[in-house]
Design an enzyme around this catalytic site. Structure first.
Site, PDB file in Angstrom:
ATOM      1  CB  ALA A 184       2.617   8.690  15.826  1.00 50.29           C
ATOM      2  CB  ILE A 212      -9.292  -7.182  17.074  1.00 51.97           C
ATOM      3  CG1 ILE A 212      -9.900  -5.877  17.246  1.00 51.97           C
ATOM      4  CG2 ILE A 212     -10.161  -8.171  16.190  1.00 51.97           C
ATOM      5  CD1 ILE A 212     -11.267  -6.048  18.044  1.00 51.97           C
ATOM      6  CE  LYS A 251      -3.356   1.918  12.921  1.00 53.12           C
ATOM      7  NZ  LYS A 251      -4.210   1.163  11.682  1.00 53.12           N
ATOM      8  CB  SER A 265      -5.685   1.702  16.780  1.00 54.27           C
ATOM      9  OG  SER A 265      -5.170   1.201  17.983  1.00 54.27           O
ATOM     10  CB  VAL A 305      -1.068   0.166   1.288  1.00 54.03           C
ATOM     11  CG1 VAL A 305      -2.044  -0.998   1.094  1.00 54.03           C
ATOM     12  CG2 VAL A 305      -0.289  -0.102   2.734  1.00 54.03           C
ATOM     13  CE1 TYR A 332      -0.815  -0.387  14.769  1.00 52.14           C
ATOM     14  CE2 TYR A 332      -1.872   0.285  16.758  1.00 52.14           C
ATOM     15  CZ  TYR A 332      -1.929  -0.452  15.673  1.00 52.14           C
ATOM     16  OH  TYR A 332      -3.256  -0.863  15.385  1.00 52.14           O
TER      17      TYR A 332
HETATM   18  N1  LIG Z   1      -5.935  -6.525  15.909  1.00 49.18           N
HETATM   19  C1  LIG Z   1      -6.174  -5.601  16.951  1.00 49.18           C
HETATM   20  O1  LIG Z   1      -6.377  -5.711  18.213  1.00 49.18           O
HETATM   21  C2  LIG Z   1      -6.366  -4.241  16.107  1.00 49.18           C
HETATM   22  C3  LIG Z   1      -6.557  -3.209  16.919  1.00 49.18           C
HETATM   23  C4  LIG Z   1      -6.859  -1.744  16.521  1.00 49.18           C
HETATM   24  C5  LIG Z   1      -6.362  -1.574  15.171  1.00 49.18           C
HETATM   25  N2  LIG Z   1      -6.101  -2.588  14.393  1.00 49.18           N
HETATM   26  C6  LIG Z   1      -5.894  -2.304  12.948  1.00 49.18           C
HETATM   27  O2  LIG Z   1      -6.513  -3.125  12.140  1.00 49.18           O
HETATM   28  C7  LIG Z   1      -5.983  -3.291  10.994  1.00 49.18           C
HETATM   29  C8  LIG Z   1      -5.822  -4.811  10.550  1.00 49.18           C
HETATM   30  O3  LIG Z   1      -5.055  -5.293  11.690  1.00 49.18           O
HETATM   31  P1  LIG Z   1      -5.167  -7.008  11.976  1.00 49.18           P
HETATM   32  O4  LIG Z   1      -5.309  -7.144  13.328  1.00 49.18           O
HETATM   33  O5  LIG Z   1      -6.145  -7.618  11.246  1.00 49.18           O
HETATM   34  O6  LIG Z   1      -3.624  -7.189  11.507  1.00 49.18           O
HETATM   35  P2  LIG Z   1      -3.128  -8.548  10.573  1.00 49.18           P
HETATM   36  O7  LIG Z   1      -1.711  -8.715  10.699  1.00 49.18           O
HETATM   37  O8  LIG Z   1      -4.014 -10.008  10.711  1.00 49.18           O
HETATM   38  O9  LIG Z   1      -3.471  -7.936   9.102  1.00 49.18           O
HETATM   39  C9  LIG Z   1      -2.883  -7.078   8.442  1.00 49.18           C
HETATM   40  C10 LIG Z   1      -2.676  -7.203   7.059  1.00 49.18           C
HETATM   41  O10 LIG Z   1      -2.493  -5.951   6.364  1.00 49.18           O
HETATM   42  C11 LIG Z   1      -1.268  -6.455   5.410  1.00 49.18           C
HETATM   43  N3  LIG Z   1      -0.334  -5.468   5.168  1.00 49.18           N
HETATM   44  C12 LIG Z   1       0.799  -4.874   6.311  1.00 49.18           C
HETATM   45  N4  LIG Z   1       1.402  -4.027   5.599  1.00 49.18           N
HETATM   46  C13 LIG Z   1       1.206  -3.864   4.518  1.00 49.18           C
HETATM   47  C14 LIG Z   1       1.554  -3.335   3.175  1.00 49.18           C
HETATM   48  N5  LIG Z   1       2.611  -2.393   3.337  1.00 49.18           N
HETATM   49  N6  LIG Z   1       0.694  -3.389   1.797  1.00 49.18           N
HETATM   50  C15 LIG Z   1      -0.136  -3.993   1.974  1.00 49.18           C
HETATM   51  N7  LIG Z   1      -0.533  -4.958   2.941  1.00 49.18           N
HETATM   52  C16 LIG Z   1       0.101  -4.883   4.173  1.00 49.18           C
HETATM   53  C17 LIG Z   1      -0.833  -7.677   6.120  1.00 49.18           C
HETATM   54  O11 LIG Z   1      -0.257  -8.735   4.948  1.00 49.18           O
HETATM   55  C18 LIG Z   1      -2.076  -8.474   6.468  1.00 49.18           C
HETATM   56  O12 LIG Z   1      -2.719  -9.145   5.555  1.00 49.18           O
HETATM   57  C19 LIG Z   1      -4.380  -2.764  11.089  1.00 49.18           C
HETATM   58  O13 LIG Z   1      -4.596  -1.379  10.454  1.00 49.18           O
HETATM   59  C20 LIG Z   1      -4.373  -2.499  12.641  1.00 49.18           C
HETATM   60  O14 LIG Z   1      -3.543  -1.444  12.915  1.00 49.18           O
HETATM   61  C21 LIG Z   1      -5.920  -3.910  14.965  1.00 49.18           C
END
Ligand SMILES: NC(=O)c1ccc[n+]([C@@H]2O[C@H](COP(=O)([O-])OP(=O)(O)OC[C@H]3O[C@@H](n4cnc5c(N)ncnc54)[C@H](O)[C@@H]3O)[C@@H](O)[C@H]2O)c1
Length: 254
Positions: free
Chosen positions: A158, A189, A160, A143, A68, A156
């Site tokens: 900053a 999550i 978000k 987040s 991305v 992270y």
């Molecule tokens: N899991 C949690 O507790 C939580 C809480 C708050 C926010 N989030 C946010 O939710 C979103 C998804 O997180 P998740 O928990 O599903 O994590 P995850 O690691 O399961 O999924 C993240 C996905 O993003 C992809 N990705 C990462 N960098 C990339 C890049 N440069 N280009 C293309 N794809 C890329 C990864 O390959 C992966 O498939 C993130 O933005 C994370 O910060 C997660």
């Protein structure tokens, strides 16, 4: 009686981070709601698995293996969609380091993926929606970290926080085009991102997080996907510039 506001039949959604966790759950749910879903991620094998999940349930999925932070590739992928009604910019990475040990390269990497990657997705989506006159919906992934801070969360958090600012600013600029922009700020999550790679530590962490919630459990990717679906569809037609916090009611202790 069917609740038609949640029906995305005839609409097209683009989901970044669709190969895993929350992004995968979003892609699957948006497809189940009727949307054609374009799935982007840097993990091509995970992308194929997501596409199979969608197709197994009779949905339509297209995949784009890309990073991305590569603005040009992301632009080409969005341009490949015949129409675009929904952008869910979910891709992100975790990074933890104390402020005094944080290196410039850490900051650049995390801001690159978690902020610039979201910005590029928003820009490409907004341009496509404006060009086609589509009154679309853009959903970003923030987040709970933006509300609390926390040890190690500088980079992270900053990034978000910047996503929240982007969301609110873009919402004001896109409103006149009928395009809505909202963020989801999940609590803890259960996904590969929060996997501690050690059963005992994982169980302790999950038990702690569950105790923090009045609901007594941790979040699942589908909990967040439902929040994204709400913001993506007509049920939220009068909602823009908002931060939705599906976090089980958790008030973080630090
Ligand atoms: N899991 C949690 O507790 C939580 C809480 C708050 C926010 N989030 C946010 O939710 C979103 C998804 O997180 P998740 O928990 O599903 O994590 P995850 O690691 O399961 O999924 C993240 C996905 O993003 C992809 N990705 C990462 N960098 C990339 C890049 N440069 N280009 C293309 N794809 C890329 C990864 O390959 C992966 O498939 C993130 O933005 C994370 O910060 C997660």
């Amino acid at each position: 009686m069917p609740v038609t506001a949640y029906d995305l039949t005839g609409r097209t959604a683009f989901v970044t981070g669709a190969a895993s966790g929350i992004g995968r759950a979003c892609a699957v749910l948006l497809a189940a709601a009727g949307a054609v879903v374009h799935c982007a991620d840097r993990d091509d094998r995970g992308l194929d698995e997501t596409a199979d999940l969608i197709k197994d349930k009779g949905g339509v999925a297209h995949t784009y293996a890309l990073d991305v932070t590569d603005r040009a590739l992301l632009g080409q992928a969005v341009a490949a969609c015949e129409r675009l009604d929904v952008m869910a910019a979910v891709a992100g990475i975790m990074h933890s380091s104390p402020v005094l040990e944080t290196r410039e390269e850490d900051l650049d990497r995390v801001l690159g993926v978690n902020f610039k990657g979201v910005l590029y997705a928003c820009q490409e989506a907004a341009r496509a929606m404006i060009a086609s006159g589509t009154r679309g919906s853009i959903v970003t992934m923030a987040s709970g970290a933006v509300d609390t801070g926390g040890p190690g969360l500088l980079c992270y958090g900053a990034a978000k926080a910047a996503v929240v600012q982007l969301t609110k600013t873009l919402a004001t600029e896109m409103g006149p085009h009928g395009i809505r922009v909202n963020a989801v700020a999940p609590g803890w999550i259960r996904t590969p991102m929060t996997d501690r790679n050690d059963d005992e530590t994982q169980a302790r962490t999950e038990a702690f997080m569950a105790r923090m919630s009045p609901l007594g459990r941790v979040g699942e990717p589908e909990d967040i996907a439902h929040a994204v679906l709400y913001l993506a569809c007509d049920a939220s037609a009068f909602t823009t510039g908002q931060i939705l916090r599906p976090n089980g009611g958790v008030a973080m202790p630090w």
